[in-house]
Design a protein around this motif. Sequence first.
Motif, PDB file in Angstrom:
ATOM      1  N   LEU A   1       0.835  -1.220   0.000  1.00  0.00           N
ATOM      2  CA  LEU A   1       0.000   0.000   0.000  1.00  0.00           C
ATOM      3  C   LEU A   1       0.863   1.262   0.000  1.00  0.00           C
ATOM      4  O   LEU A   1       0.498   2.261  -0.614  1.00  0.00           O
ATOM      5  N   ASP A   2       2.024   1.198   0.676  1.00  0.00           N
ATOM      6  CA  ASP A   2       2.934   2.364   0.657  1.00  0.00           C
ATOM      7  C   ASP A   2       3.306   2.683  -0.786  1.00  0.00           C
ATOM      8  O   ASP A   2       3.282   3.829  -1.220  1.00  0.00           O
ATOM      9  N   PHE A   3       3.666   1.630  -1.535  1.00  0.00           N
ATOM     10  CA  PHE A   3       4.051   1.832  -2.934  1.00  0.00           C
ATOM     11  C   PHE A   3       2.859   2.314  -3.770  1.00  0.00           C
ATOM     12  O   PHE A   3       2.967   3.258  -4.554  1.00  0.00           O
ATOM     13  N   LEU A   4       1.716   1.665  -3.570  1.00  0.00           N
ATOM     14  CA  LEU A   4       0.535   2.028  -4.371  1.00  0.00           C
ATOM     15  C   LEU A   4       0.076   3.459  -4.076  1.00  0.00           C
ATOM     16  O   LEU A   4      -0.395   4.169  -4.963  1.00  0.00           O
ATOM     17  N   GLU A   5       0.273   3.875  -2.834  1.00  0.00           N
ATOM     18  CA  GLU A   5      -0.114   5.250  -2.477  1.00  0.00           C
ATOM     19  C   GLU A   5       0.716   6.259  -3.286  1.00  0.00           C
ATOM     20  O   GLU A   5       0.182   7.243  -3.799  1.00  0.00           O
ATOM     21  N   SER A   6       2.003   5.959  -3.432  1.00  0.00           N
ATOM     22  CA  SER A   6       2.829   6.916  -4.201  1.00  0.00           C
ATOM     23  C   SER A   6       2.502   6.802  -5.696  1.00  0.00           C
ATOM     24  O   SER A   6       2.443   7.811  -6.398  1.00  0.00           O
ATOM     25  N   LEU A   7       2.247   5.599  -6.171  1.00  0.00           N
ATOM     26  CA  LEU A   7       1.863   5.423  -7.586  1.00  0.00           C
ATOM     27  C   LEU A   7       0.558   6.169  -7.885  1.00  0.00           C
ATOM     28  O   LEU A   7       0.386   6.789  -8.935  1.00  0.00           O
ATOM     29  N   ASN A   8      -0.334   6.141  -6.933  1.00  0.00           N
ATOM     30  CA  ASN A   8      -1.651   6.777  -7.086  1.00  0.00           C
ATOM     31  C   ASN A   8      -1.549   8.305  -7.243  1.00  0.00           C
ATOM     32  O   ASN A   8      -2.447   8.943  -7.770  1.00  0.00           O
ATOM     33  N   LYS A   9      -0.424   8.863  -6.770  1.00  0.00           N
ATOM     34  CA  LYS A   9      -0.264  10.327  -6.886  1.00  0.00           C
ATOM     35  C   LYS A   9       0.028  10.719  -8.324  1.00  0.00           C
ATOM     36  O   LYS A   9      -0.226  11.836  -8.738  1.00  0.00           O
ATOM     37  N   GLU A  10       0.573   9.768  -9.096  1.00  0.00           N
ATOM     38  CA  GLU A  10       0.977  10.074 -10.476  1.00  0.00           C
ATOM     39  C   GLU A  10       0.012   9.498 -11.516  1.00  0.00           C
ATOM     40  O   GLU A  10      -0.015   9.945 -12.646  1.00  0.00           O
ATOM     41  N   HIS A  11      -0.699   8.437 -11.144  1.00  0.00           N
ATOM     42  CA  HIS A  11      -1.494   7.707 -12.146  1.00  0.00           C
ATOM     43  C   HIS A  11      -2.870   7.370 -11.585  1.00  0.00           C
ATOM     44  O   HIS A  11      -3.035   7.252 -10.372  1.00  0.00           O
ATOM     45  N   PHE A  12      -3.794   7.111 -12.512  1.00  0.00           N
ATOM     46  CA  PHE A  12      -5.101   6.594 -12.097  1.00  0.00           C
ATOM     47  C   PHE A  12      -4.896   5.175 -11.548  1.00  0.00           C
ATOM     48  O   PHE A  12      -4.202   4.357 -12.149  1.00  0.00           O
ATOM     49  N   LEU A  13      -5.520   4.891 -10.409  1.00  0.00           N
ATOM     50  CA  LEU A  13      -5.379   3.563  -9.805  1.00  0.00           C
ATOM     51  C   LEU A  13      -6.696   3.175  -9.131  1.00  0.00           C
ATOM     52  O   LEU A  13      -7.271   3.956  -8.381  1.00  0.00           O
ATOM     53  N   LEU A  14      -7.142   1.978  -9.426  1.00  0.00           N
ATOM     54  CA  LEU A  14      -8.325   1.421  -8.758  1.00  0.00           C
ATOM     55  C   LEU A  14      -7.973   0.010  -8.297  1.00  0.00           C
ATOM     56  O   LEU A  14      -7.516  -0.811  -9.096  1.00  0.00           O
ATOM     57  N   ILE A  15      -8.156  -0.236  -7.007  1.00  0.00           N
ATOM     58  CA  ILE A  15      -7.940  -1.593  -6.478  1.00  0.00           C
ATOM     59  C   ILE A  15      -9.304  -2.254  -6.352  1.00  0.00           C
ATOM     60  O   ILE A  15     -10.233  -1.679  -5.763  1.00  0.00           O
ATOM     61  N   GLU A  16      -9.403  -3.457  -6.893  1.00  0.00           N
ATOM     62  CA  GLU A  16     -10.697  -4.148  -6.911  1.00  0.00           C
ATOM     63  C   GLU A  16     -10.589  -5.430  -6.077  1.00  0.00           C
ATOM     64  O   GLU A  16      -9.831  -6.334  -6.423  1.00  0.00           O
ATOM     65  N   TYR A  17     -11.330  -5.466  -4.975  1.00  0.00           N
ATOM     66  CA  TYR A  17     -11.251  -6.623  -4.079  1.00  0.00           C
ATOM     67  C   TYR A  17     -12.365  -7.634  -4.360  1.00  0.00           C
ATOM     68  O   TYR A  17     -13.541  -7.255  -4.499  1.00  0.00           O
ATOM     69  N   GLY A  18     -11.990  -8.904  -4.403  1.00  0.00           N
ATOM     70  CA  GLY A  18     -12.980  -9.985  -4.487  1.00  0.00           C
ATOM     71  C   GLY A  18     -13.595 -10.157  -3.110  1.00  0.00           C
ATOM     72  O   GLY A  18     -12.986 -10.759  -2.221  1.00  0.00           O
ATOM     73  N   ILE A  19     -14.775  -9.598  -2.908  1.00  0.00           N
ATOM     74  CA  ILE A  19     -15.457  -9.675  -1.606  1.00  0.00           C
ATOM     75  C   ILE A  19     -16.356 -10.915  -1.603  1.00  0.00           C
ATOM     76  O   ILE A  19     -16.394 -11.665  -0.651  1.00  0.00           O
ATOM     77  N   GLU A  20     -17.099 -11.068  -2.666  1.00  0.00           N
ATOM     78  CA  GLU A  20     -18.000 -12.188  -2.978  1.00  0.00           C
ATOM     79  C   GLU A  20     -19.216 -12.274  -2.063  1.00  0.00           C
ATOM     80  O   GLU A  20     -20.319 -12.431  -2.533  1.00  0.00           O
ATOM     81  N   SER A  21     -19.002 -12.165  -0.738  1.00  0.00           N
ATOM     82  CA  SER A  21     -20.142 -12.180   0.185  1.00  0.00           C
ATOM     83  C   SER A  21     -19.719 -11.478   1.468  1.00  0.00           C
ATOM     84  O   SER A  21     -18.519 -11.404   1.766  1.00  0.00           O
ATOM     85  N   THR A  22     -20.724 -10.988   2.223  1.00  0.00           N
ATOM     86  CA  THR A  22     -20.408 -10.397   3.529  1.00  0.00           C
ATOM     87  C   THR A  22     -20.648 -11.421   4.641  1.00  0.00           C
ATOM     88  O   THR A  22     -20.493 -11.108   5.813  1.00  0.00           O
ATOM     89  N   ASN A  23     -21.038 -12.613   4.255  1.00  0.00           N
ATOM     90  CA  ASN A  23     -21.429 -13.634   5.216  1.00  0.00           C
ATOM     91  C   ASN A  23     -20.302 -14.679   5.361  1.00  0.00           C
ATOM     92  O   ASN A  23     -19.959 -15.369   4.394  1.00  0.00           O
ATOM     93  N   ASP A  24     -19.762 -14.786   6.572  1.00  0.00           N
ATOM     94  CA  ASP A  24     -18.623 -15.701   6.770  1.00  0.00           C
ATOM     95  C   ASP A  24     -18.986 -17.164   6.517  1.00  0.00           C
ATOM     96  O   ASP A  24     -18.150 -17.938   6.049  1.00  0.00           O
ATOM     97  N   ALA A  25     -20.237 -17.539   6.825  1.00  0.00           N
ATOM     98  CA  ALA A  25     -20.638 -18.936   6.580  1.00  0.00           C
ATOM     99  C   ALA A  25     -20.593 -19.219   5.078  1.00  0.00           C
ATOM    100  O   ALA A  25     -20.142 -20.292   4.643  1.00  0.00           O
ATOM    101  N   THR A  26     -21.020 -18.252   4.272  1.00  0.00           N
ATOM    102  CA  THR A  26     -20.970 -18.435   2.814  1.00  0.00           C
ATOM    103  C   THR A  26     -19.513 -18.496   2.347  1.00  0.00           C
ATOM    104  O   THR A  26     -19.150 -19.345   1.527  1.00  0.00           O
TER     105      THR A  26
END
Length: 308
Positions: free
Chosen positions: A129-154
């Motif tokens: 994240l330290d690196f991505l934070e500095s990269l984000n100052k110069e370039h467009f950056l979107l981090i996309e997380y695979g969340i899939e569900s908010t339910n731990d049982a699932t």
Amino acid sequence: MEQYYKDFSTFLRAYFPQKIQKISLHAGFTCPNRDGVKGRGGCTYCNNQTFNPEYCRTERSITRQLEEGKKFFSRKYPEMQYLAYFQAYTNTYAELAALKRKYEEALQVDKVVGLVIGTRPDCMPDSLLDFLESLNKEHFLLIEYGIESTNDATLKRINRCHTYADTIDAVERTAARGILTGGHVILGLPGETHADIVSQAEELSKLPLTTLKMHQLQLIRGTRMAQEYEERPQDFHFLEINEYIDLVIDYLQHLRPDIIPERFVSQSPKELLAVPGWGLKNYEFTARLRKRMEERRTCQGKLFGIEK
Ligand code: SF4
């Protein structure tokens, strides 16, 4: 045109007034849910057949993949600019130096103006994240997380080998760095009712998410889930298209009004897909979705924060 939900193209236009296109990459990464670090065998819906370390090693370079993608799109739109989309597998799962090399290689390609990086929520160390934070100052950056569900049982049932607490942590740490943070969810996972799915929208709305991709559960041949379906079909409910459209609308009604839904469906190749075979293109789906939203006289966020 009335706005039924926040529009992703409008969001991108605020950053890029000219035409912009994502080019998907296979950067040769693997996944900790396959190599034994987090789990083995992967998520139950993930197509194991495409996972082949040999293929990863012999993958074309990032530059070559981007140049080939550019060639395809620039015929029609010579002025087009591009986002390098690190999509396949877990694109933050390697040594920091190797990750930097790949991201920087992409950004050196002419007309590539930013990165979209898909990953798991348990694969985002602060050092990266330290690196991505500095990269984000110069370039467009979107981090996309695979969340899939908010339910731990699932999450357990589909063998994600991470929890929703991991998602909360990763999304909050990423957004706190000023980095655009997106999520990806699957609607219709086994064990989740309509009400469970709709309440997920309220739960996710508590997070500092900018974008959200959702798609219907698809059963892919050769996966563990396909085997489970064969053994216990009663555990699954694959939605008909109209049923899914109404589910998406119910979901959108409970989603925070400023979260940008990036897409609603995914279409796996026919030869891999067991069910559901809707055969609808993304734009065909959104046309039907908007029509139904008009009939229901509703919009994103209409019931946000209101008890069901
Ligand atoms: S879906 Fe993603 S996290 Fe799950 S096994 Fe496949 S590559 Fe790994």
